[in-house]
Write a protein that holds these residues in place. Sequence first.
Motif, short mmCIF file in Angstrom:
data_model
loop_
_atom_site.label_atom_id
_atom_site.label_comp_id
_atom_site.label_asym_id
_atom_site.label_seq_id
_atom_site.Cartn_x
_atom_site.Cartn_y
_atom_site.Cartn_z
N TYR A 166 -10.56 9.22 1.58
CA TYR A 166 -10.21 7.83 1.28
C TYR A 166 -8.78 7.61 1.77
CZ TYR A 166 -14.19 7.58 -1.96
OH TYR A 166 -15.44 7.57 -2.52
N ASP A 167 -8.57 6.61 2.62
CA ASP A 167 -7.24 6.30 3.12
C ASP A 167 -6.71 5.07 2.41
OD1 ASP A 167 -6.70 8.09 5.67
OD2 ASP A 167 -8.81 7.48 5.74
N VAL A 168 -5.53 5.19 1.79
CA VAL A 168 -4.90 4.07 1.09
C VAL A 168 -3.45 3.97 1.55
CG1 VAL A 168 -6.40 4.17 -0.93
CG2 VAL A 168 -4.33 5.55 -0.88
N TYR A 169 -2.86 2.78 1.39
CA TYR A 169 -1.58 2.49 2.02
C TYR A 169 -0.54 2.05 1.01
CZ TYR A 169 -3.83 3.23 6.42
OH TYR A 169 -4.48 3.82 7.46
N ASN A 209 -6.56 6.43 10.12
CA ASN A 209 -7.44 6.93 9.07
C ASN A 209 -8.06 8.28 9.39
OD1 ASN A 209 -6.85 4.64 7.67
ND2 ASN A 209 -8.94 3.87 7.55
N VAL A 218 -2.66 9.23 1.10
CA VAL A 218 -1.78 8.07 0.88
C VAL A 218 -0.81 7.98 2.04
CG1 VAL A 218 -0.18 6.95 -0.69
CG2 VAL A 218 -1.99 8.42 -1.60
N ASP A 269 -7.26 -0.71 2.34
CA ASP A 269 -7.50 0.50 1.57
C ASP A 269 -8.99 0.79 1.52
OD1 ASP A 269 -4.81 0.78 0.99
OD2 ASP A 269 -4.95 -0.17 -0.97
N GLU A 270 -9.32 2.07 1.58
CA GLU A 270 -10.71 2.48 1.42
C GLU A 270 -10.94 2.76 -0.07
OE1 GLU A 270 -12.02 4.61 5.55
OE2 GLU A 270 -10.79 5.81 4.20
N THR A 271 -11.76 1.96 -0.71
CA THR A 271 -12.02 2.12 -2.15
C THR A 271 -13.49 2.36 -2.45
OG1 THR A 271 -12.27 -0.27 -2.43
CG2 THR A 271 -10.06 0.65 -2.77
#
Length: 406
Positions: free
Chosen positions: A277-280, A272, A238, A256-258
Amino acid sequence: ITLSGTVAGEFRFAGTGFMSAKLTTAGVPDSEDLLLRLPETLAATLSLTPGCEIVLPGTPLWRFRDDAQPSAWVAADITVTSCAQPMVTGAIAISDTELVLTFDRPVDPASITNATMQFTVDNGLTVSAAAVAGNEVTLTTSTQAGGTAYTVTVANTVLDDLGSAVDPNGNTAAFTGFIALATLVINEFNTQITNGCDLVEIRATEGGSVEGMVIRYQTADAFVFPAMTVAKNDFIVVHFDGDDEKCSNDNPKPADETQSVSEVPAGATNRNFDNAYDVYASPTGLSGATGVLSIEDSTGTILDAVVYADLGAGNASGGTVSAANAAIAAGQWFDAAGAVLSPYPTGTPDARADAVTDVDTSTSNYMDVAGLSVGRSDDTDSNNTVGWTDASIQSWGEKNPGQSDL
């Protein structure tokens, strides 16, 4: 005084146990120094949102520095005369036959007379019953197909507690058919990254859905997970202050990577990590001093927490103490010996005595692979300082030194 006005902003912290929001009146149509102040519990009960019109029938007017703060302490001190039409703010499946709808205002239970007709879902899903609790409506559905995308629509016969119909521009919500929930722990974090571009790494100890789970910093929601499913041993990083260009050369921030950890490859952004998984998260960076990070599921149950501290800092803040006490009450934080802790009193350094220290030694830029962060040193989760180190080599999206696949 007697006062009529309109709530003109979001509520924010206004002293321990209190919230305040900008207030406009006929006499003061636009000032940042006129605030409506309420206890948190009363504000939650009233579900006040921007645009709500209120009357204070007789209340003391007091001031805090530059702010004039007409106030209410109990429900009898304030009357809500109108608000904007209620809107659906979210939907999440909590089992394969249950769906929770969230509204921005309390729903009138008496307005729901035919759940099958008032709540409709696409893709062949049907609704047979509805139960109201404040601003949440739990729907009983036919069996959902796990992972299937659905949209629920609410009829205008559903009313809020003031008798207003659901806004036709906000009467739908998308959700995903129920998938068993993942089990998550906080695995690594750094509150000392340059310019507040801090990172928190989450590890899945059991696979499943993370939709609706929340990362909380102190007592505030810092990030709500979108619809996504992870596998055991997956990592989620995150990124805080995600909207700020200073945190990278990207403007706007990456998506966001989902769907997969390589959905937005590291080669396409300097932020990233290809193994995670990268989310912001939009809020600014985390506190570099004493603080509490926690993960909650969609019902508010704390799944994991960590209390951290800078040994050079002063007494723990009220927000830290409140969050630490919540973790203690949930059985998610103990002393170093594994013993149950008593709640910490406000304004004391006690919360720091049982915290992971010393975060001030973790200062680094997260792209510097030689930098340090605070991380778990093994695969156990003892809910105390055991198994944490402030000298972990940054390993975002990967197992920390001393960890193995679960």
